[in-house]
Design an enzyme around this catalytic site. Sequence first.
Site, PDB file in Angstrom:
ATOM      1  N   GLU A 118       0.861  -1.193   0.000  1.00 36.65           N
ATOM      2  CA  GLU A 118       0.000   0.000   0.000  1.00 36.65           C
ATOM      3  C   GLU A 118       0.882   1.221   0.000  1.00 36.65           C
ATOM      4  OE1 GLU A 118      -2.256  -0.034   3.587  1.00 36.65           O
ATOM      5  OE2 GLU A 118      -3.197  -1.932   3.088  1.00 36.65           O
ATOM      6  N   LYS A 120       2.234   4.562   1.626  1.00 45.10           N
ATOM      7  CA  LYS A 120       2.335   5.074   2.991  1.00 45.10           C
ATOM      8  C   LYS A 120       2.058   6.573   2.923  1.00 45.10           C
ATOM      9  CE  LYS A 120       5.496   5.096   6.958  1.00 45.10           C
ATOM     10  NZ  LYS A 120       4.842   6.207   7.563  1.00 45.10           N
ATOM     11  N   ASP A 122       1.570  10.337   4.127  1.00 46.35           N
ATOM     12  CA  ASP A 122       2.348  11.106   5.102  1.00 46.35           C
ATOM     13  C   ASP A 122       1.485  12.188   5.751  1.00 46.35           C
ATOM     14  OD1 ASP A 122       4.456  11.880   6.586  1.00 46.35           O
ATOM     15  OD2 ASP A 122       5.491  12.959   4.996  1.00 46.35           O
ATOM     16  N   TYR A 228      -6.958   2.783   5.970  1.00 46.85           N
ATOM     17  CA  TYR A 228      -6.200   1.580   5.604  1.00 46.85           C
ATOM     18  C   TYR A 228      -6.253   0.445   6.615  1.00 46.85           C
ATOM     19  CZ  TYR A 228      -2.958   4.539   8.239  1.00 46.85           C
ATOM     20  OH  TYR A 228      -2.393   5.354   9.167  1.00 46.85           O
ATOM     21  N   LYS A 315      10.674   3.283   3.378  1.00 50.36           N
ATOM     22  CA  LYS A 315      10.664   4.733   3.162  1.00 50.36           C
ATOM     23  C   LYS A 315      11.371   5.093   1.865  1.00 50.36           C
ATOM     24  CE  LYS A 315       9.094   7.075   6.558  1.00 50.36           C
ATOM     25  NZ  LYS A 315       9.642   7.502   7.708  1.00 50.36           N
ATOM     26  N   CYS A 409      20.281  44.960  14.128  1.00 50.59           N
ATOM     27  CA  CYS A 409      19.447  44.779  12.942  1.00 50.59           C
ATOM     28  C   CYS A 409      20.242  45.151  11.683  1.00 50.59           C
ATOM     29  CB  CYS A 409      18.206  45.651  13.060  1.00 50.59           C
ATOM     30  SG  CYS A 409      17.201  45.632  11.565  1.00 50.59           S
ATOM     31  N   CYS A 412      18.541  48.522  10.194  1.00 52.55           N
ATOM     32  CA  CYS A 412      18.489  49.834  10.844  1.00 52.55           C
ATOM     33  C   CYS A 412      19.469  49.969  12.006  1.00 52.55           C
ATOM     34  CB  CYS A 412      17.060  50.135  11.308  1.00 52.55           C
ATOM     35  SG  CYS A 412      16.555  49.120  12.707  1.00 52.55           S
ATOM     36  N   CYS A 427      13.969  42.753  15.715  1.00 49.02           N
ATOM     37  CA  CYS A 427      14.375  44.154  15.765  1.00 49.02           C
ATOM     38  C   CYS A 427      13.199  44.905  16.397  1.00 49.02           C
ATOM     39  CB  CYS A 427      14.631  44.674  14.358  1.00 49.02           C
ATOM     40  SG  CYS A 427      14.720  46.467  14.342  1.00 49.02           S
ATOM     41  N   CYS A 433      12.141  50.903  11.313  1.00 51.33           N
ATOM     42  CA  CYS A 433      12.992  49.960  10.572  1.00 51.33           C
ATOM     43  C   CYS A 433      12.337  49.731   9.203  1.00 51.33           C
ATOM     44  CB  CYS A 433      13.083  48.673  11.385  1.00 51.33           C
ATOM     45  SG  CYS A 433      13.990  47.357  10.573  1.00 51.33           S
TER      46      CYS A 433
HETATM   47  S1  IVH Z   1      -0.817   0.505   8.883  1.00 54.34           S
HETATM   48  C1  IVH Z   1      -0.315  -1.240  13.297  1.00 54.34           C
HETATM   49  N1  IVH Z   1      -0.910   1.557   6.500  1.00 54.34           N
HETATM   50  O1  IVH Z   1       2.479   5.369   9.041  1.00 54.34           O
HETATM   51  C2  IVH Z   1       0.149  -0.174  12.370  1.00 54.34           C
HETATM   52  N2  IVH Z   1      -0.013   2.879   8.268  1.00 54.34           N
HETATM   53  O2  IVH Z   1       5.062   5.104  10.335  1.00 54.34           O
HETATM   54  C3  IVH Z   1      -0.921   0.184  11.429  1.00 54.34           C
HETATM   55  N3  IVH Z   1       0.618   5.147   7.593  1.00 54.34           N
HETATM   56  O3  IVH Z   1       1.249   5.121  12.319  1.00 54.34           O
HETATM   57  C4  IVH Z   1      -0.484   1.169  10.441  1.00 54.34           C
HETATM   58  N4  IVH Z   1       0.035   4.957   5.472  1.00 54.34           N
HETATM   59  O4  IVH Z   1       0.053   6.723  10.653  1.00 54.34           O
HETATM   60  C5  IVH Z   1      -0.551   1.748   7.785  1.00 54.34           C
HETATM   61  N5  IVH Z   1      -1.117   2.352   4.332  1.00 54.34           N
HETATM   62  C6  IVH Z   1      -0.757   2.554   5.611  1.00 54.34           C
HETATM   63  C7  IVH Z   1      -0.214   3.774   6.062  1.00 54.34           C
HETATM   64  C8  IVH Z   1       0.155   3.899   7.417  1.00 54.34           C
HETATM   65  C9  IVH Z   1       0.521   5.773   6.401  1.00 54.34           C
HETATM   66  C10 IVH Z   1       1.158   5.786   8.822  1.00 54.34           C
HETATM   67  C11 IVH Z   1       0.408   5.470  10.093  1.00 54.34           C
HETATM   68  C12 IVH Z   1       1.413   4.801  10.971  1.00 54.34           C
HETATM   69  C13 IVH Z   1       2.696   5.363  10.429  1.00 54.34           C
HETATM   70  C14 IVH Z   1       3.888   4.510  10.786  1.00 54.34           C
END
Ligand code: IVH
Length: 673
Positions: A118, A120, A122, A228, A315, A409, A412, A427, A433
Amino acid sequence: MMTDLFATEQQERQEVQQLRAQLEDANYRYYVLNQPTLTDRDFDRMMERLQLLEERYPDLRTADSPTQKVGSDLSQKPNGFEQVAHRYPMLSLANSYSREEIEDWVRHLPEGVEIVCELKYDGLSISLHYEQGRLVRALTRGDGVRGDDVLRNIRTIASIPTYVPGLPDYYEIRGEVLLPWEAFERLNKEREEQEEPLFANPRNAASGTLKMLDSREVARRGLTCRLYHVLGENLPGNTHTERLEQARRWGFPVSDKMQLCRTVDEVMAYIAYWDTERKNLPVATDGIVLKVNSIAEQQTLGFTAKTPRWAIAYKFPAEKQLTLLRSITYQVGRTGVITPVANLDPVQLSGTIVQRATLHNEDFVRQLGIHEGDRVWVEKGGEIIPKIVGKEPNAADDNTEEYRFITVCPECGTPLVRIEGEAAWRCPNENGCPPQQKGKIEHFVSRKAMNIDGLGEETIDLIFQRGLVHNVADLYDLKASDLSVLEGFGQKSAERIITGIEASKQVPWERVLFALGIRMVGETTAKKIARRFRSLQDLQWATTEQLTAVEDVGEQIAGNIVSYFSDTSNLQLLVRLQQAGLQFAAQEDTMEPLAHELDGQTIVISGVFEHHSRDEYKLIIEQHGGKNSGSVSKKTSFILAGSNMGPEKRKKAESLGVPIMDETTFLALIEQQ
Ligand code: IVH
């Protein structure tokens, strides 16, 4: 590593304490302040080192070590949200950065398991609780054990259903709250105009937004979400994907970018595809998540103290370049804040040429330990603003001299001041200024303030250089003939500006107050103050106590207002503006509440309602002359309570003898009179 070979046991034991303190501090900056200072990678490296040392010296292991608990976003002080215990702890994920690390994880799984890949996302995690089909709570991760109930802000996200009938009595669905790139850029642009600190990335912006007390502002910013994880007892579906697909059919905003994989090659192909393609997504992603698909297998694999064994994050690498820090210069902002800026040898990074990066403040530069002439790493990860993340150590010419911030500053020459508790040097020469003088004029004429057309940054710069205006009162002495002789101006454009200045005399009091640019008195706060203090005279003589009685006005803002009115140059300016004919009193029809049943009453809303949303009730209260408050105190007139009122609030109300009113009684009270 040097430290491993030569460090004595005593040094390593000390290092454990240092690492813990550094990791706690990094967690606090990331989750509470939303101002991360370490990259994820460096954070993980420090965590690994701590783990290794804790294994080497088991007697040092403690339950509260950062290796044993997730980073907490809970604030130490009351923040207007109720803290609620999670039914299932909210954990984090272990991170990986390479194929080898993924292979290592897969090796520990039973053979042939199906893995779901999936994206991730942010943002920040949220757990939505549904009872009898209704969304009743929305908890942030908090410290993993307890979280803040931010339901009223979650309700501003249109894609999250608030009622889904015909499902299990109780379940949770978890996901990520996000601020889309577009909304993030819009918000930062606004903040730049207002000279408020910018958010470094959408995650920080989303997190700051979700913890705001003003849900209307939250709604305006436009949060979104991707879900998710479904949790609960006796849920239909034996696999993670089945459950998510079901949730999508129930109407939940589930990510549609999942893929089932059986081999590490397939996983790597998914990663390679999304590392590029993610740049076209409307929201920020920082990696991918791998999960074991079978729920039964997940249960067998179980959890460590902080993370599930059945899932791992990968990551994406941040783009990083090494370059020369040519010089550090200093910028003076509209409010006098001095920002150190790194001037770099230009480098190409994520498709753009970078030659400047903000260094934020003195502490930031010290933490990085950088000096002019160092080779520094510039990074552009999930952030659009490039940042310096460290320097390349160079033993031969390493400069160990302590970095010194400028003391006067650069514009000024006034000695700088640093207000206790603030990171920034300022400042203090507000009215003398040049960038501050120009900044005040720019703010005064801006759209949300006096809205004077035709006076952009360049024109203000020009008329300031020519000595035509030094402050906002000078604007009202300008004549078309002063402007029409300027370079690039004709009679018409000059007249347009004068007409705009003339029209600004009708701008209502609340916006005039905002236009004055009193420190920290933003648009919304100005409105609230103007509603209570209906003329300049009223406000001028207000005491700190009267001021702090206004919602959103704390000691600091009150102090800024009092000190604004004790500065004679400000008073002289106000006299001239008054003589020019600006609106320094409220006109009855602009701010008068629609009715007065709730005049002088402070009301706390709690729970879930049938007839109106909580935000609608807040508006109704204001329209009837009442005031909203987020927390129960002896000043509370009554609590407007829906179903599922927070138990903490109820306890407090009972102990203080604050009456609790239900929805029907409240509506009757308003309609009756
Ligand atoms: S599963 C038991 N799925 O990433 C853990 N987390 O770095 C369940 N996050 O705390 C998390 N996308 O806030 C999961 N597809 C995804 C995600 C995801 C982003 C975040 C989530 C987690 C953090 C960990």
